[in-house]
Design a protein around this motif. Structure first.
Motif, mmCIF file in Angstrom:
data_model
loop_
_atom_site.group_PDB
_atom_site.id
_atom_site.type_symbol
_atom_site.label_atom_id
_atom_site.label_comp_id
_atom_site.label_asym_id
_atom_site.label_seq_id
_atom_site.Cartn_x
_atom_site.Cartn_y
_atom_site.Cartn_z
ATOM 1 N N LEU A 279 -1.926 -30.774 42.598
ATOM 2 C CA LEU A 279 -2.778 -30.084 43.560
ATOM 3 C C LEU A 279 -2.127 -28.795 44.051
ATOM 4 C CD1 LEU A 279 -5.282 -29.973 45.357
ATOM 5 C CD2 LEU A 279 -4.090 -31.431 47.002
ATOM 6 N N LYS A 282 -2.321 -26.115 41.450
ATOM 7 C CA LYS A 282 -3.652 -25.507 41.413
ATOM 8 C C LYS A 282 -3.834 -24.521 42.571
ATOM 9 C CE LYS A 282 -5.781 -27.424 37.871
ATOM 10 N NZ LYS A 282 -6.406 -26.614 36.793
ATOM 11 N N LEU A 283 -3.356 -24.912 43.757
ATOM 12 C CA LEU A 283 -3.455 -24.024 44.908
ATOM 13 C C LEU A 283 -2.746 -22.695 44.655
ATOM 14 C CD1 LEU A 283 -2.926 -26.185 48.151
ATOM 15 C CD2 LEU A 283 -4.843 -24.653 47.667
ATOM 16 N N CYS A 286 -4.576 -20.963 40.851
ATOM 17 C CA CYS A 286 -5.984 -20.588 40.693
ATOM 18 C C CYS A 286 -6.210 -19.185 41.249
ATOM 19 C CB CYS A 286 -6.894 -21.588 41.411
ATOM 20 S SG CYS A 286 -7.065 -23.166 40.553
ATOM 21 N N TYR A 323 -13.131 -25.226 48.136
ATOM 22 C CA TYR A 323 -12.688 -25.048 46.741
ATOM 23 C C TYR A 323 -11.908 -26.244 46.190
ATOM 24 C CZ TYR A 323 -13.973 -20.360 48.138
ATOM 25 O OH TYR A 323 -14.658 -19.283 48.618
ATOM 26 N N MET A 327 -10.451 -27.283 42.117
ATOM 27 C CA MET A 327 -9.055 -27.576 41.769
ATOM 28 C C MET A 327 -8.887 -28.937 41.099
ATOM 29 S SD MET A 327 -7.002 -25.959 45.049
ATOM 30 C CE MET A 327 -8.159 -26.450 46.325
ATOM 31 N N VAL A 328 -9.616 -29.960 41.563
ATOM 32 C CA VAL A 328 -9.353 -31.310 41.041
ATOM 33 C C VAL A 328 -10.618 -32.053 40.609
ATOM 34 C CG1 VAL A 328 -7.267 -31.542 42.452
ATOM 35 C CG2 VAL A 328 -9.457 -32.394 43.328
#
Length: 412
Positions: A279, A282-283, A286, A323, A327-328
């Motif tokens: 996670l 991704k933060l 992205c 969002y 991400m997941v």
């Protein structure tokens, strides 16, 4: 304390070249619109205009005014003397400004500065009496705005006092305890009902009659009313009619933080759909350049386990719930019940942050809140107080328009 003349501030501001014609043009577009995008289109303002009888010509105009109260920590908020030098501030907010102008800090006017502990020591009467007198004076005696060769007479009607729950409860005379007490300014539901309430109960809504009766009874445990509200002395203002709740403190810093912390705990530690490292990756990676200022820092699972909430500002929490699915989302089965809880929360956030609202949106919001709360109770137990405040949102949107326009987010 220091009081800054609101009449002078308003006169100076509205006489800025070109500003008042822009306001008149904006109000004209609102009157022609079939959707709701501003406080001036809500039921409360329409009711206040009915009682406005001073208009004698086409150049007489009534405009709404919001008050905003908050305390400011000017020392080290984490130090041993935190709170010792806290300053209380009362501002004026102008909801009739076009959106691009309303967001400018120059549009938020300072009215009062005072030592916060003085309000507790001397009471609300001593602190706010001058401001209340001036707000009434602005209602009865117009400000003159000159545009070209035309002299407009502008009256200001105090429509809302905005702020966080603790601050407003304090200055309105309600209990400042949010534990096992009746603490909602919109209704007098007891704590047990609050934990299970998924829709607003119209029989519990505060009104002029039950408010005055409960004030006389002086039973704090039954009414949540501690003292008489001095702001009820403002012309065309009463805490039961000019009701307000803040989406920043209720939702973004409250419900979103609690619900998303619960969802992360389930997905990471129970279902093991992804890891906290995934996670955070991704933060970080992205492409969120369009909203990079609100990007949260790396999320700590230890902090969530210890506190039961996210460590984020309101703007960051709003970003995260918007969002999170990007991400997941690919990692989660579509029929997962906890995922459905997230989707319902995101639906609520999308509606309450919408700049334009229709009646169908309000009905959708009412159902979405009920479904979200029911699912949360099923998955995680009783509702917290900030969950309860949300059940009043559909009625308040009809009254004051889109809640983001009345939010304290810009003021904060």
């Amino acid at each position: 304390m220091v009081h800054v003349s609101l009449r002078k501030s308003l006169t100076d501001l509205l006489n800025i070249d070109g500003l008042f014609p822009a306001i008149l043009a904006y109000i004209s577009t609102l009157n022609e619109s079939s959707v709701m995008s501003n406080f001036l289109q809500g039921e409360l303002w329409k009711e206040q205009l009915k009682n406005f009888s001073e208009s004698k010509s086409e150049y007489d105009l009534a405009l709404p005014l919001f008050g905003y109260h908050d305390d400011v920590e000017i020392g080290n908020a984490l130090g041993p003397h935190a709170g010792t030098n806290k300053i209380g501030v009362f501002y004026a907010v102008l909801p009739f400004l076009p959106p691009g102008l309303a967001s400018k800090l120059i549009s938020i006017l300072i009215v009062d500065l005072f030592y916060a502990n003085d309000r507790k020591k001397y009471g609300n009467e001593k602190i706010f009496c001058t401001t209340i007198d001036e707000l009434n004076d602005l209602r009865l005696n117009p400000v003159t705005i000159i545009v070209g060769n035309i002299s407009y007479r502008v009256y200001f009607i105090t429509s809302l006092i905005i702020g966080d729950n603790l601050g407003l409860n304090g200055i309105f005379g309600f209990t400042e305890s949010f534990g096992n007490t009746i603490c909602c300014r919109c209704c007098f539901a007891d704590p047990c009902r609050m934990q299970k309430m998924i829709r607003e109960d119209r029989h519990l809504i505060r009104n002029l009659l039950n408010f005055e009766a409960q004030l006389k009874d002086k039973q704090l445990s039954v009414s949540g009313i501690k003292d008489e509200c001095i702001f009820n002395r403002i012309i065309q203002f009463h805490v039961t009619q000019n009701q307000y709740l803040d989406v920043l403190h209720d939702v973004f810093e409250g419900v979103v933080s609690y619900v998303m912390a619960f969802i992360l705990t389930v997905f990471i530690t129970v279902d093991k759909f992804f890891t906290i490292d995934h996670l955070n990756f991704k933060l970080k990676n992205c492409q969120f350049d369009f909203e990079s200022n609100n990007l949260p820092s790396a999320i700590s699972l230890d902090y969530i386990n210890a506190n039961g909430k996210l460590k984020m500002s309101g703007a960051e929490a709003l970003f995260f719930v918007r969002y999170f699915n990007i991400m997941v989302g690919s990692k989660i089965p579509e029929d997962n019940e906890t995922w459905k809880l997230y989707l319902k929360l995101r639906e609520i956030v999308c509606i309450i942050t919408a700049p334009v609202i229709t009646e169908s949106h309000i009905l959708q919001l009412e159902d979405a809140i009920a479904e979200h709360h029911s699912l949360y109770i099923f998955l995680n137990g009783d509702l917290k107080k900030k969950f309860h405040f949300m059940v009043h949102y559909p009625r308040l949107i009809r009254s004051v328009g889109p809640l983001m326009n009345c939010s304290t987010m810009r003021c904060e």
